[in-house]
Design an enzyme around this catalytic site. Structure first.
Site, PDB file in Angstrom:
ATOM      1  N   ASN A  28       0.186  13.256  28.818  1.00 48.40           N
ATOM      2  CA  ASN A  28       0.234  14.631  29.332  1.00 48.40           C
ATOM      3  C   ASN A  28      -0.523  14.794  30.659  1.00 48.40           C
ATOM      4  OD1 ASN A  28      -2.368  14.457  28.435  1.00 48.40           O
ATOM      5  ND2 ASN A  28      -2.273  16.190  27.022  1.00 48.40           N
ATOM      6  N   HIS A  29      -0.956  13.711  31.260  1.00 46.19           N
ATOM      7  CA  HIS A  29      -1.671  13.810  32.540  1.00 46.19           C
ATOM      8  C   HIS A  29      -0.683  14.029  33.691  1.00 46.19           C
ATOM      9  CE1 HIS A  29      -5.134  11.422  30.564  1.00 46.19           C
ATOM     10  NE2 HIS A  29      -5.171  12.701  30.276  1.00 46.19           N
ATOM     11  N   HIS A  68      -4.784  16.741  36.546  1.00 47.58           N
ATOM     12  CA  HIS A  68      -5.183  16.617  35.137  1.00 47.58           C
ATOM     13  C   HIS A  68      -5.264  15.130  34.785  1.00 47.58           C
ATOM     14  CE1 HIS A  68      -3.950  17.042  30.611  1.00 47.58           C
ATOM     15  NE2 HIS A  68      -5.252  16.956  30.749  1.00 47.58           N
ATOM     16  N   HIS A  83     -12.563  18.652  29.292  1.00 46.28           N
ATOM     17  CA  HIS A  83     -12.113  19.092  27.961  1.00 46.28           C
ATOM     18  C   HIS A  83     -12.813  18.419  26.793  1.00 46.28           C
ATOM     19  CE1 HIS A  83      -7.977  19.922  30.007  1.00 46.28           C
ATOM     20  NE2 HIS A  83      -8.832  20.887  30.202  1.00 46.28           N
ATOM     21  N   ASN A  84     -13.039  17.115  26.888  1.00 44.42           N
ATOM     22  CA  ASN A  84     -13.531  16.359  25.730  1.00 44.42           C
ATOM     23  C   ASN A  84     -14.955  15.885  25.991  1.00 44.42           C
ATOM     24  OD1 ASN A  84     -10.926  16.676  24.774  1.00 44.42           O
ATOM     25  ND2 ASN A  84     -10.262  14.655  25.445  1.00 44.42           N
ATOM     26  N   GLY A 137      -0.409  23.909  31.765  1.00 43.25           N
ATOM     27  CA  GLY A 137       0.834  24.118  31.013  1.00 43.25           C
ATOM     28  C   GLY A 137       1.711  22.883  31.088  1.00 43.25           C
ATOM     29  N   HIS A 176      -7.645  24.969  26.079  1.00 40.47           N
ATOM     30  CA  HIS A 176      -7.454  24.073  27.223  1.00 40.47           C
ATOM     31  C   HIS A 176      -6.005  23.882  27.621  1.00 40.47           C
ATOM     32  CE1 HIS A 176      -6.009  21.048  24.543  1.00 40.47           C
ATOM     33  NE2 HIS A 176      -6.237  20.043  25.333  1.00 40.47           N
TER      34      HIS A 176
END
Lengths: 149, 476
Positions: free
Chosen positions: B202-203, B234, B324-325, B374, B399
C-alpha cells in the site's frame, strides 16, 4: 475458509492461500512435516509471483532453530523472506531436513526479473497469526500462518 | 461486529466493560455502520490488548480499525513503566514508523496540465519502487550507524533536503535514544541498498490536488488553497524495520514466561519496559524510526529533483510528516497528574491538539496536521488535532481506510491494466512496475476513506481541513 484451489499438487503435497483482511495466509500440505514446510515455501513465493515462472537455477542453504514446530515454521519463512530481500531472488524449489529443534533447508531459485516475474508485493515477515503445524485426521501435515505484506 | 457486545457512550464512542483478565475497558471510536462492518477479530484484539501488564486508561481502536496482528490495526494503548508496563513488538508491527508526509508545491492544477504525463514518467523512473528495487544511496557500516542514530537530521546533513524540513517532522526528524548497537547485522544488511525506496503493497507516491477545504482558516495556516498541487509520500523503514520486528517478536515470545507474562495471543509478544529485552527493543525500534524518517527524507529529495527538472517554478515545502507504527514516550495527564507513558500506535497517527509543546511554533496555535492516506482512485485528507483528542486517546486518530477485500479477492475481480485505463479516463495517471500489484491495490478493495474520516471528525479525534484527490500515483 479456503479461497484458492491449490495451483500445485504433487505427490509431495500442495499449497494454498487463505484470507486475512489486510494480508494473506500461506498454507502448505504434505505427507510429511518437511513436505508441508516445503509447500508453505511455495505458497510464500506465490504471494509475490507465479511460482512456475521462477527457474530453480541457484541453490541457497539456510538453517533455523526454534523451540517448537510452529516457531520453526515462522523462522523458516522469515529466513526465505530475508534471502529473497538481500539476494534479490525468488525461489521455487525446496528441500528440508529436520534435526532436533533445527531445520536445514536448500532453496533453488533465480534473481528477480521485474518484467518477467511481475512481483505483486514484497513480504515483510511471517507472523504468529493463524499459526499452526499439525496433522489432520488423514495423517496429512498442515503448516500455515499469515504473512505481512 | 455484534453491537450487543458494546455499550454506546456517545454517537461515535463504544465501550467494552472489563471482564476476565482485562485490566482496563476497551473503547472503539466509530459510527454504527463502521462498527457493524468491523471484523469480530477487532473486538477480540481490543480485549486482548486490555489484558497486558501496566496498560492504563483503556485499550482504544480508531474508526478504521481492522484485524491486525495481536493489536488491531488502528489500535492505541499506553503503558506505565512504574506499573510494570510493557513494550510490545507486536503492538508496533513490522513496518516500524511507516508514515505519510505531505509537501506543498506552490503550483496549481493548471501549472501541471501540459507536463503531467512527463512528471509521472520522471517520478516513476527516478524514485525506486516495488519488489527488489534498490536506491542510489548505499550505506557502509559507519554511515549505517550514523543514519540509525540521526534519522532525517542525518539525511539533511548529507544534502537531502533542508534544515527547515526537520521542524515539520515528528521528533524534529531525529528520534532520541536510538541504539544502533541493538539492531542486528541481518537488519542492517537488509537495509544497506534500500535507502530512498518506496517499497510495495500500500506504499505510494502521489501528486494530488486540493479539491475542497472544510476549514479555511486552518488550511490557510497549513498553506493549502483549493486547486493547489501537493505531493504525498507513504513509505516506512523498509527491510530494516521488518527484520527488527521479526527478531524481537521471537525474542519477546520466548522470554514472556520468564517475565511472568501470559500472552493471550503470541502476536502480542511483549516485554517489561524495565527489562533487558524491553530496553534493547526500544533502542532498536527508535533506530528503525530514524531509518523511516531518513528514507522519507531521501525520497523527498528525489521528488524535489524531478520537479526542479520538469516544473522549475515549483517550490516543495514540507507541511508535516506523521508516523503510523510506533511506541513513543509521551506525557499525558492521568487523574490530573502528568504521567510518562509508552504510547503504542499501531496503524494510527498522532493527532496532537493546539498548544502542544511538541508542535512547531508556526502550527502550535491550530494543532498538528493529521494526514490520512486513501487509495489511488479515491481521496486523501488533511485533518488537524483537537484539544478534545488529547483526552480521548492520547491525541491519536485513524491512519487510512483499511482494506475491505483480501488481495486474492481483488486479484480475481480486477486486472491491473483495466484499473490503470479506468483511472486514466478520470485524469489519474498510475505508474507501477507490477500490474498484479495494481490489481491487488485496486481502489474498490478498500473501505470508503471518507466515512472513516467523517467518523474521526464526529468523534473529535481530529477535525477535517482539506480533501485531496490524486493526479499521479506511483505504486511499488
Amino acid at each position: 475458509m479456503i479461497m484458492q484451489t491449490p495451483r500445485s499438487e504433487t505427490v509431495q503435497g500442495s499449497w494454498e492461500h487463505f484470507p486475512h483482511q489486510a494480508d494473506i495466509g500461506v498454507r502448505g500440505i504434505g505427507p510429511t512435516k518437511g513436505a508441508a514446510f516445503e509447500q508453505a515455501g511455495l505458497a510464500l513465493t506465490a504471494v509475490i509471483t507465479e511460482p512456475a515462472s521462477v527457474a530453480p537455477m541457484e541453490a541457497v542453504s539456510m538453517t533455523c532453530e526454534a523451540p517448537d514446530d510452529e516457531l520453526l515454521l515462522v523462522d523458516w519463512l522469515n529466513a526465505l523472506v530475508y534471502e529473497m530481500a538481500t539476494r534479490r531472488m525468488l525461489f521455487s524449489r525446496f528441500t528440508i531436513r529436520f534435526s532436533d529443534h533445527s531445520l536445514h533447508a536448500t532453496a533453488w531459485g533465480e534473481p528477480i526479473e521485474i518484467t518477467r516475474h511481475q512481483p505483486a508485493v514484497e513480504v515483510k515477515g511471517a507472523t504468529y497469526t493463524e499459526l499452526s503445524v499439525k496433522q489432520d485426521g488423514q495423517g496429512r501435515w498442515i503448516a500455515q500462518c499469515v504473512v505481512d505484506v | 461486529m455484534d453491537l450487543n457486545l458494546l455499550k454506546r457512550r456517545g454517537p461515535d464512542e463504544w465501550h467494552i466493560a472489563p471482564r476476565g483478565k482485562m485490566r482496563v475497558p476497551g473503547v472503539i471510536y466509530a459510527t454504527e455502520d463502521l462498527i457493524h462492518d468491523m471484523d469480530e477479530k477487532v473486538y477480540e484484539q481490543v480485549t486482548n490488548v486490555a489484558t497486558l501488564p501496566g496498560i492504563v486508561q483503556a485499550s482504544y481502536a480508531m474508526p478504521d480499525a481492522h484485524w491486525g496482528y495481536g493489536f488491531p490495526i488502528g489500535g492505541v494503548a499506553a503503558f506505565d513503566p512504574d506499573l510494570g508496563g510493557v513494550v510490545s513488538a507486536g503492538g508496533v508491527g513490522f513496518d516500524i514508523s511507516c508514515g505519510v508526509r505531505l509537501l506543498r508545491t506552490g503550483l496549481t492544477v493548471e501549472d501541471l496540465q501540459l507536463v503531467k504525463e512527463l512528471l509521472a514518467e520522471a517520478l516513476f523512473h527516478r524514485i525506486p519502487a516495488g519488489v527488489g528495487s534498490t536506491g542510489k544511496v548505499h550505506l557502509d557500516r559507519y554511515e549505517m550507524q550514523a543514519m540509525l542514530a540521526g534519522g532525517a537530521r542525518w539525511a539533511v546533513g548529507k544534502g537531502y533536503g533542508t534544515h527547515e524540513d526537520l521542524e515539520f517532522i515528528e521528533e524534529h526528524g531525529c528520534m532520541d535514544d536510538a541504539k544502533p548497537e541493538h539492531v542486528s547485522d541481518f537488519a542492517k544488511k537488509r537495509q544497506q541498498d534500500e535507502m530512498g525506496t518506496l517499497g510495495s503493497g500500500n506504499h505510494y507516491l502521489e501528486v494530488q490536488q486540493v479539491v475542497r477545504l472544510f476549514d479555511v482558516e486552518t488550511a490557510s495556516v497549513f498553506g493549502l488553497r483549493a486547486g493547489d498541487v501537493v505531493v504525498s509520500i507513504h513509505c516506512g523503514s523498509r527491510g530494516l524495520g521488518h527484520q527488527i520486528g521479526t527478531e524481537f517478536l521471537k525474542s519477546m515470545v520466548t522470554t514472556a514466561a520468564r517475565h511472568h507474562i501470559e500472552l493471550p495471543d503470541r502476536e502480542l509478544a511483549c516485554a517489561p519496559i524495565n527489562s533487558e529485552v524491553g530496553q534493547e527493543y526500544l533502542g532498536a525500534m527508535r533506530a528503525a524510526i530514524n531509518c523511516a524518517l531518513a528514507n522519507r527524507q531521501i525520497v523527498t529529495h528525489l521528488v524535489r529533483q524531478v520537479f526542479a527538472d520538469i516544473v522549475p517554478q515549483a517550490s516543495l515545502s514540507l507541511l508535516y510528516d506523521v508516523s503510523h507504527n510506533t511506541c513513543k514516550v509521551e506525557e499525558h495527564v492521568m487523574d490530573g497528574i502528568p504521567t510518562r507513558l509508552f504510547v503504542h500506535r499501531k496503524g494510527a497517527t498522532r493527532a496532537f491538539g493546539p498548544g502542544h509543546p511538541d508542535l512547531p511554533p508556526s502550527l502550535r496555535s491550530v494543532g498538528q496536521p493529521v494526514l490520512i492516506g486513501g487509495t489511488m482512485g479515491t481521496a486523501s485528507y488533511v485533518l488537524v488535532g483537537t484539544k478534545e483528542s488529547m483526552a480521548l486517546a492520547y491525541g491519536s486518530a485513524c491512519h487510512g481506510a483499511g482494506r475491505s477485500m483480501s488481495r486474492h479477492q481483488a486479484l480475481r475481480q480486477w486486472h491491473g491494466r483495466d484499473v490503470v485505463k479506468e483511472l486514466a479516463t478520470r485524469g489519474i495517471l498510475i505508474r507501477s512496475p507490477s500490474m498484479r500489484g495494481i490489481a491487488e491495490e485496486a481502489p474498490g478493495a478498500y473501505k470508503d476513506v471518507s466515512e472513516v474520516v467523517d467518523a474521526a471528525d464526529d468523534a473529535s479525534l481530529a477535525r477535517k481541513v482539506a480533501r485531496l484527490e490524486p493526479l499521479v500515483c506511483v505504486k511499488g
